[in-house]
Design a protein around this motif. Sequence first.
Motif, short mmCIF file in Angstrom:
data_model
loop_
_atom_site.label_atom_id
_atom_site.label_comp_id
_atom_site.label_asym_id
_atom_site.label_seq_id
_atom_site.Cartn_x
_atom_site.Cartn_y
_atom_site.Cartn_z
N TRP A 199 1.17 6.68 -2.49
CA TRP A 199 1.38 5.22 -2.61
C TRP A 199 0.12 4.52 -3.10
N ARG A 200 -1.05 4.95 -2.61
CA ARG A 200 -2.32 4.30 -3.02
C ARG A 200 -2.58 4.40 -4.52
N LEU A 231 2.31 10.79 1.75
CA LEU A 231 2.90 9.59 1.15
C LEU A 231 1.86 8.49 0.96
N ALA A 232 0.99 8.28 1.93
CA ALA A 232 -0.03 7.24 1.82
C ALA A 232 -0.93 7.49 0.61
N GLN A 264 12.16 7.08 -3.21
CA GLN A 264 11.45 5.87 -3.60
C GLN A 264 11.13 5.93 -5.07
N SER A 286 -0.33 4.02 -6.79
CA SER A 286 0.75 3.32 -7.50
C SER A 286 0.54 1.81 -7.45
N LEU A 327 8.23 4.61 -7.87
CA LEU A 327 6.85 4.14 -7.96
C LEU A 327 6.59 3.67 -9.39
N SER A 361 3.12 -0.30 -7.67
CA SER A 361 4.26 -0.86 -6.96
C SER A 361 5.10 0.28 -6.39
N VAL A 362 5.57 0.09 -5.15
CA VAL A 362 6.36 1.11 -4.45
C VAL A 362 7.64 0.44 -3.95
#
Length: 151
Positions: A25-26, A21-22, A64, A28, A66, A30-31
């Motif tokens: 997320w990096r 996930l990290a 989620q 993107s 993104l 916006s999450v």
Amino acid sequence: MSDAYEVVMEGVPLDGVLAVLARIWRSSDSVSVPEVDGMPVDVEMWIDAGPGSACADGDSCLVQTLQGFNVGNVHLPFLLLRVLRYDGLMDVEVSFDADRAEVLAAMDELQKLFLYIKGVVGARTVIGGMEPAKDEETRFFTDEFPGPMAS
């Protein structure tokens, strides 16, 4: 006209999910707040939930959205991220809409990213294709091997 596509990392060990996930997320801009059954959750608590926990009652799915996902030279304006928990393992899925002209480059970059992450966390398999990616006839790849849609 665009179609729906997805990349699925199957069999992610519980201790590797946060790393997966990290990394996603990096990439993107916006999450969104993670949710399970429409309720906000703390991702670490959801992953670590043991038997008897409200988060651990059978199978569940964390969701989620993104915005602005960037990988290689590819920019995807929107991704839906799902983490499915079952039998002590998790699958991590990203799905997106794209035009056929854009999807080859996107799948190539996503394959590279997800194969790298797979090697780091010890996941079982990575597949990418038209949604649902489980359909072997509409796959772009299975791990490092091209599928029927790759050409």
